[in-house]
Design an enzyme around this catalytic site. Structure first.
Site: not given
Length: 404
Positions: A232-233, A236-237, A256, A301, A354
């Protein structure tokens, strides 16, 4: 502080778009800051920070001002008057501020500050959910921490420059930073400033990335030469961080469902001097199936409520709905079931969000591990990052290993 009419008008215009048209605060602020080329850095900071402040405290200020949504322009001026009064700013003699009850505002603030949902300016359902999942004591501390302004943290691109050298070069530009012992590649700004204008940023020497987010790539335990899939890029951080930890060696496949985010990742990778990333938009299930049992490391992620990042996205408090949470939890488990199959025997998987809610974090991992597919994995460790303890975003990450 003296209020300037054109800056205050910009704030009110921005709040109308955010509150009444559902636009995202960060996008609105980007547009507002292009409004007048004569504005200096202090003017721009006033507009950005005042908009974010009033968005963050919307419920509290609306309650004090005795206005209800949808807000008309006069209502927004009343919210602005509450914001200014609580900061001890003298209101100018403008028609918008006629008969502002200054003393009553302060009294109402003191009264409402005794009730958490008003004090922390959150919807009832969110307050109830936070207490239910985290307990009264932790939730009270956590939501208070999530209402503080986020620090600006840089992640040094060690492929291009050392942390010491970047700190020194930024210091020469009057940008002071400090080391953060628990975050090996991080520099924290001592004062907020626009770092995107620096040559160092343009030359890919750093990215802006919250300290908690920087923990995820390290948690994945990558080595140069591996094949890694970031499922789930997004833009791309974390992908870029993984690439630097791999010394630009090996292969990273960034997936993604949104191709436009992967285009942004390509652009960032080029600026960072990274060439071991391949982007693949998920246009069908075939894209994922082709990778089954192929990766040494897989990062999920996962999409989530984002409750851990309210510091930087205060408008999410008003956009998020309980129904979305129910849906996203189903999606999280579906993603775990599908993308975990990319891990090869002996490989490792990190599930990260997050969010600070156990129902999106530990519970999802437990449910996965008791499922048919999950029985192929063993739980290694996890990390719960709470904002009131770390000072940064709330995050969760779990490391699982696939049996040989």
């Amino acid at each position: 502080m003296r209020l300037h009419r054109n800056l205050c008008f910009a704030v009110v215009d921005g709040l109308m778009l955010i509150f009444n048209e559902g636009q995202y605060a960060d996008k609105v602020i980007q547009q507002l800051l292009k409004r007048d080329k004569r504005w200096g850095s202090r003017d721009r900071a006033f507009v950005a920070e005042t908009v974010y402040d009033i968005v963050r405290w919307k419920r509290l200020y609306a309650e004090i001002a005795e206005v209800k949504e949808p807000f008309d322009r006069d209502n927004i001026w009343r919210l602005f008057a509450v914001w200014a009064t609580l900061r001890g700013i003298k209101l100018p003699n403008w028609s918008y501020f006629e008969s502002t009850p200054t003393r009553k505002i302060k009294g109402r603030f003191d009264e409402l500050s005794k009730i958490r949902k008003f004090r922390e300016s959150i919807p009832d359902w969110m307050d109830e959910l936070g207490e239910k999942e985290l307990g009264k004591d932790i939730w009270t501390k956590e939501i208070a921490a999530l209402n503080e302004q986020a620090d600006v943290v840089l992640r040094v691109n060690t492929l291009q420059i050392s942390k010491d050298k970047l700190q020194s070069e930024l210091f020469d530009l009057d940008i002071e930073t400090e080391f953060m012992p628990e975050y090996p590649n991080a520099l924290k700004l001592k004062e907020r400033t626009n770092v995107f204008q620096t040559e160092q940023f343009k030359n890919g020497m750093f990215e802006v990335q919250d300290a908690s987010s920087q923990l995820v790539a390290d948690f994945l335990d990558v080595e140069p030469g591996m094949r890694v899939v970031d499922t789930c890029a997004g833009a791309g951080g974390k992908t870029l961080h993984i690439a630097s930890l791999m010394d630009n060696k090996g292969q990273i496949i960034a997936l993604d469902i949104y191709a436009n985010k992967l285009h942004e990742l390509k652009r960032r990778a080029k600026r960072n001097g990274i060439f071991n990333i391949e982007t693949r938009p998920i246009e069908s299930t075939k894209v994922v199936k082709k990778l089954y049992d192929k990766a040494d490391r897989v990062l999920i992620d996962a999409p989530c409520s984002g409750l851990g990042v309210l510091k930087r996205n205060p408008d999410a408090k008003w956009k998020l709905q309980p129904e979305f949470l129910d849906e996203i939890k189903k999606t999280q488990q579906e993603i775990l079931q599908q993308y975990s199959r990319i891990v090869k025997p002996g490989g490792k998987l990190v599930y990260a969000t997050c969010s600070i809610l156990p129902s999106e974090n530990q519970k999802q991992v437990e449910d996965f591990l008791t499922s048919e597919l999950g029985k192929e994995f063993t739980f290694v460790t996890d990390k719960k990052v709470l904002s009131h303890k770390s000072g940064f975003d709330g995050f969760y990450m779990a490391l699982l290993k696939k049996k040989d």
